[in-house]
Design a protein around this motif. Structure first.
Motif, short mmCIF file in Angstrom:
data_model
loop_
_atom_site.label_atom_id
_atom_site.label_comp_id
_atom_site.label_asym_id
_atom_site.label_seq_id
_atom_site.Cartn_x
_atom_site.Cartn_y
_atom_site.Cartn_z
N GLY A 84 1.00 -1.26 -0.54
CA GLY A 84 0.21 0.00 -0.09
C GLY A 84 1.08 1.26 -0.41
O GLY A 84 0.59 2.24 0.43
N ALA A 85 2.00 1.35 -0.41
CA ALA A 85 2.85 2.62 -0.38
C ALA A 85 2.66 3.07 -1.72
O ALA A 85 2.20 2.82 -2.34
N PRO A 86 2.96 4.74 -1.08
CA PRO A 86 2.23 5.28 -2.96
C PRO A 86 3.65 5.54 -3.92
O PRO A 86 4.09 4.37 -3.99
N ARG A 87 2.75 5.77 -4.81
CA ARG A 87 3.66 5.26 -6.34
C ARG A 87 5.31 5.98 -5.88
O ARG A 87 6.03 4.75 -6.37
N GLY A 88 5.49 6.71 -5.61
CA GLY A 88 7.22 7.36 -5.76
C GLY A 88 8.46 6.19 -4.93
O GLY A 88 8.75 5.65 -4.81
N VAL A 89 6.91 5.55 -3.60
CA VAL A 89 7.85 4.96 -2.96
C VAL A 89 8.45 3.51 -3.49
O VAL A 89 9.26 2.92 -3.56
N ARG A 90 7.20 3.05 -4.13
CA ARG A 90 6.90 2.08 -5.27
C ARG A 90 7.73 2.21 -6.02
O ARG A 90 8.50 1.28 -6.60
N ASP A 91 8.40 2.82 -6.97
CA ASP A 91 9.52 3.68 -8.01
C ASP A 91 10.37 3.71 -7.43
O ASP A 91 10.93 2.85 -7.70
N ALA A 92 10.67 4.37 -6.38
CA ALA A 92 11.92 3.64 -5.40
C ALA A 92 12.71 2.60 -5.36
O ALA A 92 13.88 2.16 -5.47
N ALA A 93 11.69 2.15 -5.08
CA ALA A 93 11.84 0.70 -4.57
C ALA A 93 12.15 -0.11 -5.81
O ALA A 93 12.94 -1.75 -5.87
N ALA A 94 11.54 -0.42 -6.88
CA ALA A 94 11.61 -1.24 -8.35
C ALA A 94 13.28 -0.10 -9.16
O ALA A 94 14.03 -1.87 -9.05
N ALA A 95 14.04 0.75 -8.35
CA ALA A 95 14.78 0.93 -9.06
C ALA A 95 15.74 0.73 -8.21
O ALA A 95 16.79 0.26 -8.16
N ALA A 96 16.03 0.56 -6.44
CA ALA A 96 16.75 0.11 -6.10
C ALA A 96 16.76 -1.26 -6.61
O ALA A 96 18.28 -2.44 -6.50
N LEU A 97 15.86 -2.16 -6.35
CA LEU A 97 16.17 -3.84 -6.93
C LEU A 97 16.88 -3.78 -7.88
O LEU A 97 17.32 -4.63 -8.46
N ALA A 98 16.58 -3.17 -9.50
CA ALA A 98 16.74 -3.02 -10.35
C ALA A 98 18.10 -2.96 -10.54
O ALA A 98 18.67 -3.53 -11.09
N ARG A 99 18.31 -2.41 -9.50
CA ARG A 99 20.23 -2.28 -9.33
C ARG A 99 21.11 -3.45 -9.30
O ARG A 99 21.09 -3.58 -9.35
N LEU A 100 20.42 -3.28 -7.95
CA LEU A 100 20.58 -4.90 -7.40
C LEU A 100 20.51 -6.21 -8.67
O LEU A 100 21.45 -7.29 -8.15
N LYS B 295 26.42 -5.44 1.23
CA LYS B 295 27.61 -3.78 0.67
C LYS B 295 26.01 -3.31 -0.01
O LYS B 295 25.96 -2.18 0.13
N LEU B 296 25.94 -3.96 -1.02
CA LEU B 296 24.75 -2.97 -2.01
C LEU B 296 23.89 -2.64 -1.59
O LEU B 296 23.29 -1.28 -1.53
N VAL B 297 23.21 -3.56 -0.99
CA VAL B 297 22.31 -2.52 -0.18
C VAL B 297 21.79 -2.15 1.18
O VAL B 297 21.23 -0.83 1.49
N ASP B 298 23.20 -2.34 1.65
CA ASP B 298 23.33 -1.06 2.68
C ASP B 298 23.76 -0.29 1.62
O ASP B 298 23.78 0.92 2.42
N ARG B 299 24.78 0.22 0.74
CA ARG B 299 24.48 1.00 0.45
C ARG B 299 23.48 2.31 -0.15
O ARG B 299 22.84 3.29 -0.28
N ILE B 300 22.80 1.19 -0.75
CA ILE B 300 20.88 1.47 -1.51
C ILE B 300 20.11 2.62 -0.15
O ILE B 300 20.04 3.71 -0.58
N THR B 301 20.70 1.35 0.76
CA THR B 301 19.07 2.48 1.79
C THR B 301 20.07 2.88 3.23
O THR B 301 19.40 3.54 3.44
#
Length: 414
Positions: free
Chosen positions: A131-147, A169-175
């Motif tokens: 149920g997160a807002p669209r902006g949060v979902r887009d940011a999460a999708a971009a982070a997952l794509a990077r990983l 390490k990458l996830v810690d850097r992203i978050t």
């Protein structure tokens, strides 16, 4: 040149022969990875199909119960635990949805399901809340794509340990995660578990904050070090630490000493000092124990029920059918007889199981030993809430027959 039926023409050089063999090992790994990914994908498809058609497994179209039933059937067909089935399903679903490049590597055979699971676990903090807002979902999708882009390259060259380190390490850097936040999350996972080690021994493992674990170990070491020589009885420092650890947790010598009942079968010949079969004493549903330990348990038992075979003389085995609940004596006998849940493949202890009427009590079943069987709470629920049939064999083991026509098989006598 040497001709081998399996490998074909092989150069005579020993190094070349070994190179061919190692290449074949690598090819076999690719085939195994591809097969494992395909199996995981089929598990997902089977579970999804059961969710869409719950009427296959249930009368009232309960989606959750249909999912539980298909997971049980998959575990029996694949001879793995239900937890492993759910893990495979979750890993494959998450990878296909959030990490498509990595998932394609697995389907092509260049990434193992274990490696995919490592990355899926590491990716957990990147997922957006429900149920997160669209902006949060887009940011999460971009982070997952990077990983995903990084991981689908790493799996070609990195070992599992290195893969886990890089992903973290990458996830810690992203978050922008901090050690404090990671520790807070890890604290939620603290737990204690016990697992068999064989030969009458078990591992008792606790996940604790590091400073508490170190402090506990220091206290054990200090106490063991200062144990009087006359009470050491030839024990090593490690053995004294283990004995102290057990005694402290069980509350030996205190008003709160453990009173948990453990069933131990002890042949009467053993107590009389006569010859007995090897490994004839055992913890019910668990491992065998040595004769000396069995004798000591019998003599010292307070929180146990002491049982000498034949343990059922004098036990009431039949009751008027107006009585629904089994007696304590019946429950104890069924625990001793079965040891574990009576369903094929289930290893949960009978002492913690529900007693199920083979013929339901509401339809005329009686509360006697010939009509009762221990089923763990999970199996008991599935038995009464789904179309899965639980059929009792003459030896009182329970066969599972699914609506798809699959029937489980009991392991051969051992």
């Amino acid at each position: 040149m040497v001709i081998d039926e399996k490998l074909g023409v092989i150069p005579q050089s020993a190094g070349d022969v070994l190179g061919v063999l190692l290449d074949d090992v690598t090819c076999s790994e690719v085939d195994a990875n591809r097969s494992a990914a395909r199996q995981a994908q089929r598990v997902v498809e089977a579970v999804e199909f059961a969710r869409r058609h719950p009427e296959i497994y249930t009368i009232d179209a309960d989606v959750q119960m249909a999912e539980r039933a298909v997971v049980l059937e998959l575990s029996l067909r694949l001879r793995i635990s239900q937890e492993r089935v759910r893990e495979l399903c979750s890993t494959a679903e998450t990878a296909a949805r959030d990490l498509p490049l990595l998932w394609q590597r697995a389907r092509d055979g260049f990434a193992s399901m274990h490696s995919v699971g490592v990355i899926v676990t590491a990716a957990g903090p990147l997922a957006s809340p429900v149920g997160a807002p669209r902006g949060v979902r887009d940011a999460a999708a971009a982070a997952l794509a990077r990983l995903d882009r990084a991981a689908h390259e790493w799996v070609l060259t990195c070992s599992s340990a290195v893969l886990r380190q890089r992903a973290k390490k990458l996830v810690d850097r992203i978050t922008g995660d901090t050690a404090a936040r990671r520790h807070t999350r890890a604290m939620a996972d603290r737990h204690v578990s016990v697992s068999p080690a064989g030969d009458g021994m078990s591992w008792l493992t606790a996940l604790l904050p590091a400073h508490e674990a170190v402090a506990a170990m220091r206290r054990l070491s200090a106490t063991a070090k200062h144990t009087r020589k006359d009470t050491r009885e030839g024990r090593t420092r490690d053995q004294i630490r283990a004995d102290l650890f057990s005694a402290w947790l069980r509350g030996v010598g205190t008003a709160t000493a453990v009173q948990t009942k453990v069933f131990v079968t002890v042949p009467v010949q053993l107590l009389a000092g006569g010859p007995v079969p090897v490994e004839s004493a055992s913890i019910v549903g668990g491992d065998s124990i040595d004769p000396l330990t069995a004798k000591q348990l019998f003599l010292d038992a307070r929180g146990f029920r002491r049982v000498i075979t034949d343990p059922v003389k004098g036990v009431v085995v039949d009751m008027d059918r107006r009585t629904y609940r089994p007696t304590r004596a019946q429950r104890d006998w069924l625990t001793l007889h079965h040891g574990t849940c009576s369903r094929d493949g289930c290893t949960r202890l009978a002492v913690d199981a529900d007693l199920d009427h083979d013929i339901p009590w509401a339809t005329g079943g009686t509360t006697d030993l010939t009509q009762l069987r221990p089923l763990c709470p999970r199996d008991h629920t599935i038995r009464h809430r789904t179309r899965v049939r639980y059929r009792t064999r003459p030896d009182r083991s329970v066969q599972v027959i699914s609506p798809t026509g699959y029937a489980s098989s009991a392991p051969p006598p051992f």
